[in-house]
Design an enzyme around this catalytic site. Structure first.
Site, PDB file in Angstrom:
ATOM      1  N   ASP A 348     109.084 -83.001  36.901  1.00  0.00           N
ATOM      2  CA  ASP A 348     109.525 -81.701  37.430  1.00  0.00           C
ATOM      3  C   ASP A 348     108.433 -80.648  37.310  1.00  0.00           C
ATOM      4  O   ASP A 348     108.724 -79.456  37.314  1.00  0.00           O
ATOM      5  CB  ASP A 348     110.746 -81.205  36.650  1.00  0.00           C
ATOM      6  CG  ASP A 348     111.854 -82.235  36.609  1.00  0.00           C
ATOM      7  OD1 ASP A 348     112.240 -82.703  37.685  1.00  0.00           O
ATOM      8  OD2 ASP A 348     112.319 -82.572  35.508  1.00  0.00           O
ATOM      9  N   SER A 373     106.057 -75.412  36.832  1.00  0.00           N
ATOM     10  CA  SER A 373     107.288 -75.924  36.266  1.00  0.00           C
ATOM     11  C   SER A 373     108.347 -75.681  37.322  1.00  0.00           C
ATOM     12  O   SER A 373     108.594 -74.546  37.696  1.00  0.00           O
ATOM     13  CB  SER A 373     107.622 -75.175  34.990  1.00  0.00           C
ATOM     14  OG  SER A 373     108.927 -75.512  34.597  1.00  0.00           O
ATOM     15  N   ARG A 374     108.956 -76.758  37.826  1.00  0.00           N
ATOM     16  CA  ARG A 374     109.856 -76.580  38.965  1.00  0.00           C
ATOM     17  C   ARG A 374     111.258 -76.162  38.578  1.00  0.00           C
ATOM     18  O   ARG A 374     111.968 -75.600  39.372  1.00  0.00           O
ATOM     19  CB  ARG A 374     109.905 -77.853  39.805  1.00  0.00           C
ATOM     20  CG  ARG A 374     108.594 -78.076  40.490  1.00  0.00           C
ATOM     21  CD  ARG A 374     108.616 -79.159  41.525  1.00  0.00           C
ATOM     22  NE  ARG A 374     107.229 -79.486  41.797  1.00  0.00           N
ATOM     23  CZ  ARG A 374     106.574 -80.496  41.251  1.00  0.00           C
ATOM     24  NH1 ARG A 374     107.222 -81.326  40.454  1.00  0.00           N
ATOM     25  NH2 ARG A 374     105.308 -80.690  41.511  1.00  0.00           N
ATOM     26  N   VAL A 375     111.688 -76.443  37.370  1.00  0.00           N
ATOM     27  CA  VAL A 375     113.063 -76.084  37.019  1.00  0.00           C
ATOM     28  C   VAL A 375     113.167 -75.166  35.813  1.00  0.00           C
ATOM     29  O   VAL A 375     114.190 -74.554  35.570  1.00  0.00           O
ATOM     30  CB  VAL A 375     113.934 -77.348  36.772  1.00  0.00           C
ATOM     31  CG1 VAL A 375     114.073 -78.142  38.026  1.00  0.00           C
ATOM     32  CG2 VAL A 375     113.358 -78.197  35.660  1.00  0.00           C
TER      33      VAL A 375
END
Ligand code: ATP
Ligand code: MG
Length: 515
Positions: A348, A373-375
């Site tokens: 992620d 950081s995607r989430v």
């Protein structure tokens, strides 16, 4: 008539023996850690196969007439013609709370001489990952204690964040610091100093590393008081490829047990490049065809089925989570090689470490442009979100302008301001190893930066000023820090108090050269 009966009886007897015999086979060929077994008909993929002398192997190639078994130890005493048996079990390892504080191998056997481990259960090393329904989205932070990460590339519980970079760029240090930070928070929570904190247990999996390196990491964790919350799973470079291959799955199984109890876990895989190499070695001796960069074709699946097992379970499933920090080593910063691209696409987000920055003394050497950081931002606390909103952009602009600024001297005011701010953020984000910073101090520092309290400090003194301010706040403004810690937000009241505190400190601050 009796003749026929007798014949039939003997035929049935021989059939019976052949049926039971199918769980027993004979070694036809042995070498390079792989045994070819004949005569096994009732065998499962990944089943444990027992050899004479208590040695186990893993059935990995099921062919028409023979089974390829990878040995989990040295096969020096095994010879052609030896009898082996199937065990009817897929590989399982002991798991449970007793694992904390221990160092074990890929079979869950203790390596630290601290006695037997009392297992709460046996878990299979390979398991299907939780499905979508059993999960919930990431919304609780993992405080890494590394200011640059918590501010710009936040990690949430249940997330998979890759740590990637060349040799010796501080990859392991980031993971170890994160573990130390968890231990500090767990301890603070146990002492009642941290409100509403659910502890995070840590698992550090060392794959194919030098023994001396692993020993040093364990010592560091011991010294920081982090081992009591941590399990180390290690298979050194000198161990058979099969055990190195198994180590991360074993770590995962140990983590899954905690997750199933509704607990939060953090697992570090150090590193998956060496894991892929161990798997390649295994596959070559099993004579599986090789693919891109000579890795077997299913190496992508190898890592995806490992990392898929990290999750944040729904409340119905107990609400536990497993956060994964896989590490990958790049060659000459090439993130587009086979293993790095694979793992980037599974995770992620990534924390990319740059050799250049590292040698310029910017440590941790985090590349702002290539790290994401995607989430995690969904999990950031209000307080840090408020003070770090534009930092990533500020830094990225700074790096871009820096290249130009080297040549020209007349810079307009705006450019100069961006450069001044950027240079100070770089200083603030430099952080010594093994010294995670608690949330309230991170927030205070960034708040001071945003409100211009570092602008009149010379760049070379920013670090000194920051450290002294941290000390001032944690010793003299204990109550305010406590409020910030509990609220996790900058309320109007906290903001006003913070202003007075920082101004108070700045009025009395003397830089090392006395300005
Ligand atoms: P390898 O590729 O060998 O596994 P690595 O990328 O894991 O290396 P580390 O072992 O974490 O890198 O760090 C390399 C060296 O840099 C170590 O000597 C470590 O002490 C030092 N180092 C790492 N981070 C910092 C830091 N923030 N401040 C000072 N020194 C650091
Ligand atoms: Mg390392």
């Amino acid at each position: 008539m009796s003749n026929i009966l007798q014949e039939l009886e003997s035929e049935i007897a021989s059939l019976k023996t052949s049926v039971t015999k199918s769980n027993v086979g004979v070694v036809r060929e042995i070498g390079d850690g792989v045994a070819k077994i004949e005569g096994l008909s009732d065998v499962m993929l990944n089943e444990m196969i027992e050899f004479p002398g208590g040695l186990y192997g893993l059935a990995l190639n099921l062919e028409e007439t023979e089974v390829g078994v990878v040995l989990m130890g040295s096969g020096l005493n095994i010879k052609e013609g030896d009898e082996v048996r199937t065990t009817g079990r897929l590989l399982q390892v002991p798991v449970g709370r007793d694992m904390l504080g221990r160092t074990v191998d890929a079979l869950g056997a203790p390596l630290d001489g601290k006695g037997e481990i009392k297992a709460d259960a046996q878990y299979p090393v390979e398991k299907i990952a939780p499905g979508i329904i059993a999960r919930q989205s990431v919304s609780v932070p993992v405080q890494t204690g590394i200011q640059a990460i918590d501010a710009m590339i936040p990690v949430g519980r249940g997330q998979r964040e890759l740590i990637i970079g060349d040799r010796q760029t501080g990859k392991t240090t980031i993971a170890v610091d994160t573990i130390i930070s968890q231990a500090n928070q767990n301890r603070a929570a146990a002492e009642g100093k941290l409100k509403d904190h659910k502890p995070i247990y840590c698992i550090y999996v060392a794959i194919g590393q030098k023994l001396s390196n692993v020993a040093r990491i364990i010592q560091t964790l011991e010294n920081a008081g982090a081992m009591e919350y941590t399990t180390v799973v290690t298979e050194a470079a000198s161990e058979p490829a099969c055990k190195q291959y198994l180590a991360p799955y074993t770590g995962c199984a140990i983590g899954e047990w905690f997750m199933d109890q509704g607990e939060d876990v953090l697992i570090v895989f150090d590193d998956l490049s060496k894991h892929a190499v161990a798997y390649r070695e295994m596959s070559l001796v099993l004579r599986r065809p090789s693919g891109r960069e000579a890795y077997p074709g299913d190496v992508f699946y190898l890592h995806s089925r490992l990392l898929e097992r990290s999750a944040r379970l729904s409340e119905k499933e107990g609400g536990g989570s497993m956060t994964a920090l896989p590490i990958v080593e790049t060659q000459a910063g090439d993130v587009s090689a086979y293993i790095p691209t694979n793992v980037i696409s599974i995770t992620d987000g990534q924390i990319f470490l740059e050799t250049d920055l590292f040698y310029q003394g910017i440590r941790p050497a985090i590349s702002v442009g290539l790290s994401v950081s995607r989430v995690g931002s969904a999990a950031q606390t209000k307080a840090i979100k408020k003070v770090s909103g534009t930092t990533k952009l500020d830094l990225a602009q700074y790096r871009e302008l820096q290249a130009f600024a080297q040549f020209g001297s007349d810079l307009d005011e705006k450019t100069k301001a961006t450069l001044d701010r950027g240079a100070r953020i770089v200083e603030l984000f430099k952080q010594n190893q093994y010294s995670p910073i608690p949330l309230e101090l991170q927030v205070s520092t960034l708040w001071a930066m945003q409100n211009g309290h570092f602008d009149d400090v010379a760049v070379e003194h920013v670090k000194d000023c920051q450290l002294k301010m941290e000390e001032f706040l944690s010793t003299r403004k204990d109550e305010l820090m406590g409020k910030l810690r509990d609220e996790k937000a900058i309320t109007d009241e906290i903001g006003a108090e913070l202003k007075t505190a920082v101004e108070d400190f700045k009025n009395n601050y003397k830089s090392p050269t006395g300005e």
